[in-house]
Design an enzyme around this catalytic site. Structure first.
Site, PDB file in Angstrom:
ATOM      1  N   SER A  12       0.853  -1.193   0.000  1.00 26.31           N
ATOM      2  CA  SER A  12       0.000   0.000   0.000  1.00 26.31           C
ATOM      3  C   SER A  12       0.884   1.237   0.000  1.00 26.31           C
ATOM      4  O   SER A  12       2.068   1.174   0.355  1.00 26.31           O
ATOM      5  CB  SER A  12      -0.909  -0.015   1.234  1.00 26.31           C
ATOM      6  N   GLU A  14       1.068   5.542   0.955  1.00 25.17           N
ATOM      7  CA  GLU A  14       0.463   6.610   1.765  1.00 25.17           C
ATOM      8  C   GLU A  14       0.666   7.974   1.103  1.00 25.17           C
ATOM      9  O   GLU A  14       1.761   8.293   0.637  1.00 25.17           O
ATOM     10  CB  GLU A  14       1.097   6.603   3.159  1.00 25.17           C
ATOM     11  N   ASP A 105      -1.961  13.765  17.598  1.00 27.87           N
ATOM     12  CA  ASP A 105      -1.241  14.573  18.594  1.00 27.87           C
ATOM     13  C   ASP A 105      -2.000  15.862  18.808  1.00 27.87           C
ATOM     14  O   ASP A 105      -2.559  16.426  17.867  1.00 27.87           O
ATOM     15  CB  ASP A 105       0.177  14.872  18.097  1.00 27.87           C
ATOM     16  N   PHE A 212      12.415  14.713  11.700  1.00 28.96           N
ATOM     17  CA  PHE A 212      11.197  13.936  11.829  1.00 28.96           C
ATOM     18  C   PHE A 212      11.424  12.727  12.750  1.00 28.96           C
ATOM     19  O   PHE A 212      10.582  12.405  13.601  1.00 28.96           O
ATOM     20  CB  PHE A 212      10.758  13.514  10.427  1.00 28.96           C
ATOM     21  N   HIS A 262       4.124  -1.030   3.611  1.00 31.02           N
ATOM     22  CA  HIS A 262       3.328   0.200   3.423  1.00 31.02           C
ATOM     23  C   HIS A 262       4.339   1.321   3.165  1.00 31.02           C
ATOM     24  O   HIS A 262       5.159   1.625   4.034  1.00 31.02           O
ATOM     25  CB  HIS A 262       2.506   0.468   4.697  1.00 31.02           C
TER      26      HIS A 262
END
Ligand code: FAD
Length: 283
Positions: A12, A14, A105, A212, A262
């Protein structure tokens, strides 16, 4: 990894919701190219605090209308049950059957958690409101969630989310496959028996990745960090080295029996397509 080997391997991609006309056009193109790879579904992230929430809906509907399966991410922190219920109904009307259920968050400046504190409560709510309509994915953290009090408690919380009704999970990205194998084995010991699909983050920009990773608790192993740092502004070398590292990671995960991958595509065709070809996944 015993239970994971029994699952089918699914792939998959994103996306995040684009904010400009140019971004929408770019994503349409990305979707067309990556769609030819026949992914199980495309997922679309959801911004906390309302900024991109409508964008998620619109992007998911566009993917669905183009003939692909689409899974919206849905985060619950700061939301009311009524607003989540409305959104679930809009997804049902749009024939969306797959959802990624998250806590999210707290946006800075927001103090009230709303009617949901943790993702397990959202999963329970989706099941109680919509029965088995949705295939529910949840987030998993092989290197543990940055706010977890302890690794063991974090695993218990993950198991709780699965007991609440999750069908499968996508992991936070990681570069150390041992963390994933151990996580899956610990889940098995807790009776968790769902596909836990590794989330794959390509390496293209060191500064961005380092920032990140610090925020989300993913470790960039020291030897990888040192090499990336040493390349400085040499973007081509960063990309070439990053592609080697991530291809090797994916090969090892698939060989060990991970139930697919993914890809965090960041709305780009490259490097997901290059990775796909190097892994020979179209065979
Ligand atoms: P939870 O599973 O609720 O866990 C959060 C923390 O609370 C953990 O430390 C856990 O140990 C603890 N905890 C859980 N349950 C309990 C409990 N019952 N009691 C006490 N403590 C508990 N964010 C977005 O805003 N939009 C997105 O689209 C998005 N997509 C993501 C996709 C993936 C695959 C992943 C891995 C993350 C994504 N995130 C997204 C980030 C995610 O929202 C954050 O990591 C967030 O901090 C935690 O969400 P969660 O659903 O994992 O939370």
């Amino acid at each position: 990894m015993k239970t994971q080997k029994a699952f089918e391997q699914n792939f998959s991609f994103e996306f995040f919701p684009p904010k400009t006309e140019k971004g929408i056009e770019n994503l349409r193109n990305t979707r067309e190219v990556l769609g030819k790879l026949n992914p199980k579904y495309f997922s679309v992230t959801f911004g906390a605090g309302g900024s991109t929430q409508e964008g998620t809906y619109e992007t998911v509907v566009a993917i669905k209308q183009a003939g692909f399966d689409a899974a919206p991410h849905l985060s619950c922190i700061g939301s009311s049950k009524e607003s989540i219920s409305d959104l679930l109904n809009r997804y049902i009307e749009a024939d969306i059957k797959h959802i990624v259920a998250l806590r999210g968050d707290m946006p800075s400046g927001m103090r009230e958690a709303g009617e949901f504190r943790y993702a397990n409560e959202l999963v329970e709510f989706i099941r109680s409101e919509t029965g088995d309509h949705f295939h529910i994915e949840v987030a998993a953290y092989p290197e543990f969630h940055p706010q977890a009090n302890s690794a063991h408690v974090d695993l218990d919380h993950f198991a709780q989310k699965v007991r609440a009704g999750a069908d499968s999970a996508i992991t936070q990205y990681f570069y150390n496959p041992d963390a994933y194998y151990r996580f899956v084995d610990d889940c098995e010991k807790r009776g968790v028996n769902i596909p836990i699909v590794p989330g794959i983050m390509p390496i293209t920009n060191y500064t961005q990745l380092a920032r990140f990773s610090d925020a989300c608790g993913s470790e960039i192993p020291r030897w990888i960090r040192s090499r990336l740092q040493a390349y400085g502004d040499d973007v081509d070398s960063i990309k070439a080295f990053g592609m080697d590292v991530v291809t090797d990671l994916c090969e090892r995960l698939l060989a060990a029996g991970s139930p697919g991958l993914h890809f965090y595509s960041m709305n780009q065709i490259e490097p997901t397509l290059t990775l796909w070809n190097r892994l020979n996944l179209s065979k």
